[in-house]
Design an enzyme around this catalytic site. Structure first.
Site, short mmCIF file in Angstrom:
data_model
loop_
_atom_site.label_atom_id
_atom_site.label_comp_id
_atom_site.label_asym_id
_atom_site.label_seq_id
_atom_site.Cartn_x
_atom_site.Cartn_y
_atom_site.Cartn_z
N SER A 71 3.30 7.25 0.90
CA SER A 71 3.95 6.24 0.05
C SER A 71 4.10 6.83 -1.36
O SER A 71 3.60 7.91 -1.65
CB SER A 71 3.07 5.00 0.00
OG SER A 71 1.87 5.33 -0.66
N THR A 73 2.59 6.09 -3.88
CA THR A 73 1.28 6.21 -4.56
C THR A 73 0.31 7.12 -3.79
O THR A 73 -0.87 7.18 -4.13
CB THR A 73 0.62 4.82 -4.67
OG1 THR A 73 0.61 4.25 -3.35
CG2 THR A 73 1.35 3.92 -5.63
N SER A 74 0.81 7.84 -2.78
CA SER A 74 -0.07 8.59 -1.87
C SER A 74 -0.97 9.61 -2.57
O SER A 74 -0.49 10.50 -3.29
CB SER A 74 0.80 9.31 -0.84
OG SER A 74 0.07 10.29 -0.16
N ASN A 75 -2.29 9.49 -2.33
CA ASN A 75 -3.24 10.50 -2.83
C ASN A 75 -3.05 11.80 -2.08
O ASN A 75 -3.17 12.89 -2.64
CB ASN A 75 -4.69 10.03 -2.61
CG ASN A 75 -5.06 8.88 -3.51
OD1 ASN A 75 -4.52 8.74 -4.61
ND2 ASN A 75 -5.98 8.04 -3.06
N ALA A 77 -0.34 13.06 -0.80
CA ALA A 77 0.85 13.80 -1.28
C ALA A 77 0.52 14.50 -2.60
O ALA A 77 0.81 15.69 -2.78
CB ALA A 77 2.02 12.84 -1.45
#
Ligand SMILES: Cc1ncc(COP(=O)(O)O)c(C=O)c1O
Length: 290
Positions: A71, A73-75, A77
């Protein structure tokens, strides 16, 4: 026993494990915390243990560009971008967002990705359709002469989850030194990789410790099937020699606080209580729920 599979170094091991004295007194339980957030790279978190295996694999296969998804906000990524850049690899992040473009602010993980100069492509699609976008990105990279390496959502691959198989050996060593036995290991579960790895480790070491994943809002039934497949595929592929049963997989949905990315007053109160009593700032998407 550590597996004989190449890894790069992204985590300072062992990460600290200690008793949260104030919370233990308040709640009448012996509550310990394993600080996987304290690591070689900023923010740490549970993604780096997986990336130690998968980025080593990418380098050994001669790939030059890591492609992954999550997403906005992905950690996973953001940490993939940070680790890959440190190792001299290119990164393309295929992110999902239903927000209109004009309202997307460059903040949080997106800001860090911007500072890292990672290539970020945002698609207005749901979880189901993001793989189509990934395929398009991979094909276009190949046409540009690049050698892409694809990491799935959350880094949850049979290879990546071995990072959390090793984690159980690390916890066992520390708990022996501290002369304690853990009844439960509790953590947030989202893509299922962490839970699949921990379950494999616990099974292999024949521990009595129960493994409880607290859902980040993802449906428990879907997650349990995914964890079952991931764990057993990994066990076969890397000759771990254990089988995780469906009944071993506990996904607790009670603390999902209204679903993925949703904030409730109760969640904010929990985060506020822990930071006041222990000086540890939990995050609202994962650790605050666990
Ligand atoms: C801090 C943190 N805890 C837990 C999770 C969930 O882990 P997994 O995706 O392996 O289920 C994530 C996923 O992004 C995370 O960032």
């Amino acid at each position: 026993m550590s597996l004989n599979i190449p890894r790069v170094k992204l985590v300072l091991k062992p990460t600290p494990l200690y008793k949260m004295v104030n919370l233990s007194t308040d709640l009448g339980v012996n509550l310990y915390i394993k600080r996987d957030d304290l690591s070689l790279l900023s923010f740490g978190g549970n993604k780096l243990r997986k990336l130690e295996y998968t980025l080593a694999d990418a380098i050994n296969k001669g790939c030059d560009t890591i492609v992954t998804t999550g997403s906005l906000t992905s950690n996973h990524a953001m940490l993939t971008a940070m680790a890959a850049k440190k190792l001299g690899l290119n990164v393309v992040l295929v992110l999902r967002s239903r927000e209109p473009q004009f309202s997307r602010k460059v903040k949080g993980n997106l800001l860090i990705e911007h500072l890292l100069k990672a290539r970020v492509e945002v698609f207005d699609v749901g979880k189901e359709d993001v793989n189509i976008a990934m395929k398009e990105v991979v094909e276009s990279l190949k046409r540009e002469g690049k050698k892409p390496y694809v990491l799935p959502l959350g880094g949850a691959s049979p290879l990546g989850l071995l990072g959390y198989y090793d984690f159980v050996y690390e916890v066992l060593e520390q708990s022996k030194n501290m002369k304690i036995d853990f009844d439960y290991i509790v953590f947030a579960t989202g893509s299922g990789g962490t839970q699949a790895g921990i379950l494999l480790g616990v099974k292999k070491l024949k521990l009595k410790t129960r493994v409880i994943g607290v859902s980040d809002g993802t449906l428990a039934k879907y997650l349990k099937e995914k964890i079952y497949t991931l764990a057993n595929t990994s066990s076969k592929k890397y000759n771990i020699g254990v089988k995780v049963d469906y009944n071993d997989i506990i996904v607790d949905e009670r603390a999902s606080f209204g679903g993925y990315g949703k904030f409730t007053r109760e969640l904010i109160e929990t985060i506020s209580y822990v930071v006041k009593r222990e000086g540890i700032l939990l995050d609202p998407l994962y650790t605050g729920k666990a």
